[in-house]
Design a protein around this motif. Structure first.
Motif, short mmCIF file in Angstrom:
data_model
loop_
_atom_site.label_atom_id
_atom_site.label_comp_id
_atom_site.label_asym_id
_atom_site.label_seq_id
_atom_site.Cartn_x
_atom_site.Cartn_y
_atom_site.Cartn_z
N ILE A 107 0.83 -1.21 0.00
CA ILE A 107 0.00 0.00 0.00
C ILE A 107 0.87 1.26 0.00
N GLY A 108 2.11 1.09 -0.46
CA GLY A 108 2.98 2.25 -0.64
C GLY A 108 3.50 2.86 0.65
N LEU A 109 3.52 2.08 1.73
CA LEU A 109 4.06 2.59 2.99
C LEU A 109 5.42 1.96 3.27
N THR A 110 6.14 2.54 4.25
CA THR A 110 7.41 1.97 4.68
C THR A 110 7.39 1.87 6.21
N GLN A 111 8.47 1.33 6.74
CA GLN A 111 8.57 1.18 8.20
C GLN A 111 8.42 2.53 8.90
N ALA A 112 8.82 3.62 8.21
CA ALA A 112 8.76 4.95 8.82
C ALA A 112 7.31 5.37 9.10
N ASP A 113 6.36 4.74 8.41
CA ASP A 113 4.95 5.11 8.60
C ASP A 113 4.28 4.37 9.76
N VAL A 114 5.01 3.43 10.37
CA VAL A 114 4.41 2.59 11.41
C VAL A 114 4.38 3.33 12.76
N ASP A 115 3.17 3.42 13.35
CA ASP A 115 3.05 4.01 14.69
C ASP A 115 3.20 2.96 15.77
N ILE A 116 2.64 1.77 15.51
CA ILE A 116 2.65 0.70 16.51
C ILE A 116 2.91 -0.64 15.81
N LEU A 117 3.83 -1.42 16.35
CA LEU A 117 4.09 -2.77 15.83
C LEU A 117 3.69 -3.78 16.91
N ILE A 118 2.84 -4.72 16.52
CA ILE A 118 2.46 -5.79 17.46
C ILE A 118 2.97 -7.11 16.88
N PRO A 119 4.15 -7.56 17.33
CA PRO A 119 4.70 -8.80 16.81
C PRO A 119 4.22 -10.00 17.63
N HIS A 120 4.28 -11.18 17.04
CA HIS A 120 4.02 -12.40 17.80
C HIS A 120 5.02 -12.46 18.96
N GLN A 121 4.51 -12.85 20.13
CA GLN A 121 5.30 -12.76 21.37
C GLN A 121 5.95 -14.12 21.69
N ALA A 122 6.98 -14.51 20.94
CA ALA A 122 7.60 -15.82 21.16
C ALA A 122 8.83 -15.71 22.05
N ASN A 123 9.66 -14.73 21.78
CA ASN A 123 10.96 -14.63 22.44
C ASN A 123 11.45 -13.20 22.24
N ILE A 124 11.87 -12.53 23.28
CA ILE A 124 12.27 -11.12 23.17
C ILE A 124 13.45 -10.96 22.20
N ARG A 125 14.29 -12.01 22.10
CA ARG A 125 15.44 -11.90 21.19
C ARG A 125 14.96 -11.91 19.73
N ILE A 126 13.90 -12.67 19.46
CA ILE A 126 13.33 -12.68 18.09
C ILE A 126 12.72 -11.31 17.79
N VAL A 127 11.95 -10.79 18.76
CA VAL A 127 11.31 -9.48 18.57
C VAL A 127 12.37 -8.40 18.36
N ASP A 128 13.38 -8.39 19.23
CA ASP A 128 14.42 -7.35 19.14
C ASP A 128 15.17 -7.42 17.81
N ALA A 129 15.51 -8.64 17.38
CA ALA A 129 16.27 -8.79 16.13
C ALA A 129 15.43 -8.33 14.94
N ALA A 130 14.14 -8.70 14.94
CA ALA A 130 13.27 -8.30 13.82
C ALA A 130 13.08 -6.79 13.81
N VAL A 131 12.88 -6.22 14.99
CA VAL A 131 12.65 -4.76 15.10
C VAL A 131 13.90 -4.01 14.64
N LYS A 132 15.06 -4.53 15.00
CA LYS A 132 16.33 -3.90 14.60
C LYS A 132 16.48 -3.94 13.07
N ARG A 133 16.19 -5.11 12.49
CA ARG A 133 16.27 -5.23 11.02
C ARG A 133 15.33 -4.26 10.33
N LEU A 134 14.14 -4.07 10.94
CA LEU A 134 13.14 -3.19 10.34
C LEU A 134 13.46 -1.71 10.57
#
Ligand code: UT7
Length: 333
Positions: A240-267
């Protein structure tokens, strides 16, 4: 086609809290390992005689109250779960009956921890086409019922709970803006419950070998999770023509904080935009995302017009994401 959004949310977790220290008493583990490797501090477990339908009923009731929708006005109930009350009938039928949703079609959907995203994507299609006006989507799990308490690499990870959302048509430009779903069955062996289905029916042997519990190749799932969370979040925004900069809130699956942190860092998304509650609940599979969504809504973290990305991965393998422009107002036009 109608725009579709979430007009009410609800969640429920069982009262009983089990801390990492409590787990030290039943399996060879320790609080320091669990906290540093997963970020999980405690989780809630349902009593032995409480099925997942009870958790789903409680969450569903709260979501209907929040949306001010009467049960008889619900057209569709979808429950995403890998821990249903029975193989059949569907837990969704049992929950619809308890809620008094007499006029609803009801079915279960199985996409592991991605189940809630699959559920809202499915329900949205019925509302977008005008076939139905109101859908109740619930992600609920009693993971405690399928854990091997001798396997320290899995039993410390999971928790029980349910989260629900009521979907209706909303004004154009708000609600769900895009979905991205995927699967790769070749990864099925990485995360599975080996017995109890038609491949390996229940027997004395399957019970003795603990084949009715979660079996997981943790490291493989970990690598997949970090890669796919980033990829699918970028894709669903790009659509829809958006990028990560347009995200106000990210709700990731809550499996492991290291997975969340790594994905958030990549994004490259700022951590203060990310909803995390796995420290309190562990991995509640299909319930993780909707419980986090409900808590964020109730805590006032979601403002009207916010661009929210929900993203998950799970057994199947499956993955999915959606972009949601937050509004809780129904269709006004
Ligand atoms: O919703 C999708 C479901 N699943 C997931 O998202 C899980 C994805 N995977 C993970 O989160 C991680 O792979 C785990 C948390 C499961 C494991 O963490 P890890 O950092 O990958 O640990 P590991 O499996 O490489 O194990 C490291 C060590 C091993 O000991 P040795 O061989 O190095 O002596 C394990 O035996 O940690 C040991 N270990 C534990 N020690 C204390 C594994 N589990 C535990 C434990 N307590 N609970």
């Amino acid at each position: 086609m109608f725009s579709v959004g979430i007009v009410g949310t609800g969640s429920y977790v069982p009262e009983e809290v089990t801390t990492n220290v409590d787990l030290e008493k039943i399996v060879d583990t320790n609080d320091e390992w669990i906290t540093s490797r997963t970020g999980i501090r405690e989780r809630h477990f349902a009593p032995k005689d409480v099925p997942v339908s009870e958790l789903c009923y409680q969450a569903g009731l709260r979501a209907l109250e929040d949306a001010k929708v009467a049960p008889e006005d619900v057209d569709l109930v979808i429950i995403a779960t890998i821990t249903p009350d029975y193989a059949f009938p569907a837990t969704a039928c049992l929950v619809a009956d308890r809620l008094g949703a007499k006029n609803a079609a009801a079915f279960d959907l199985e996409a592991g921890c991605t189940g809630f995203i699959y559920g809202v994507a499915t329900a949205s299609q019925f509302i977008a086409t005008g076939m139905y006006k109101t859908a109740l989507v619930i992600g609920g799990e009693t993971m405690s019922k399928i854990l091997n308490w001798e396997d320290r690499s899995t039993c410390i990870l999971f928790g029980d709970g349910a989260g629900a959302a009521v979907l209706q048509a909303v004004d154009e430009g708000s609600g769900f803006l895009s979905f991205e779903l995927g699967s790769d069955g070749s990864g099925g062996p990485l995360l599975k419950q080996p017995a109890g289905g038609s491949m390996c029916p229940a027997s004395r042997e399957t019970v003795e070998k603990q084949q009715h519990t979660v079996h997981m190749a943790g490291n493989e799932v970990y690598k997949f999770a970090v890669r796919i969370m980033g990829e699918v979040a970028v894709k669903v925004l790009e659509k829809i023509g958006l990028t990560q900069a347009d995200v106000d809130i990210l709700i990731p699956h809550q499996a492991n904080i290291r997975i969340v942190d790594a994905a958030v860092k990549r994004l490259g998304i700022s951590p203060d935009k990310v909803i995390v509650n796995l420290d309190k609940y562990g991995n509640m599979s299909a319930a993780s995302i909707p419980v986090a969504l409900d808590e964020a809504a109730k805590e006032g973290r979601l403002a009207a017009g916010n661009t929210i990305v929900m993203v998950g991965f799970g057994t199947g393998l499956t993955w999915g994401a959606c972009v949601l422009r937050w509004t809780k107002a129904g269709f006004t036009a």
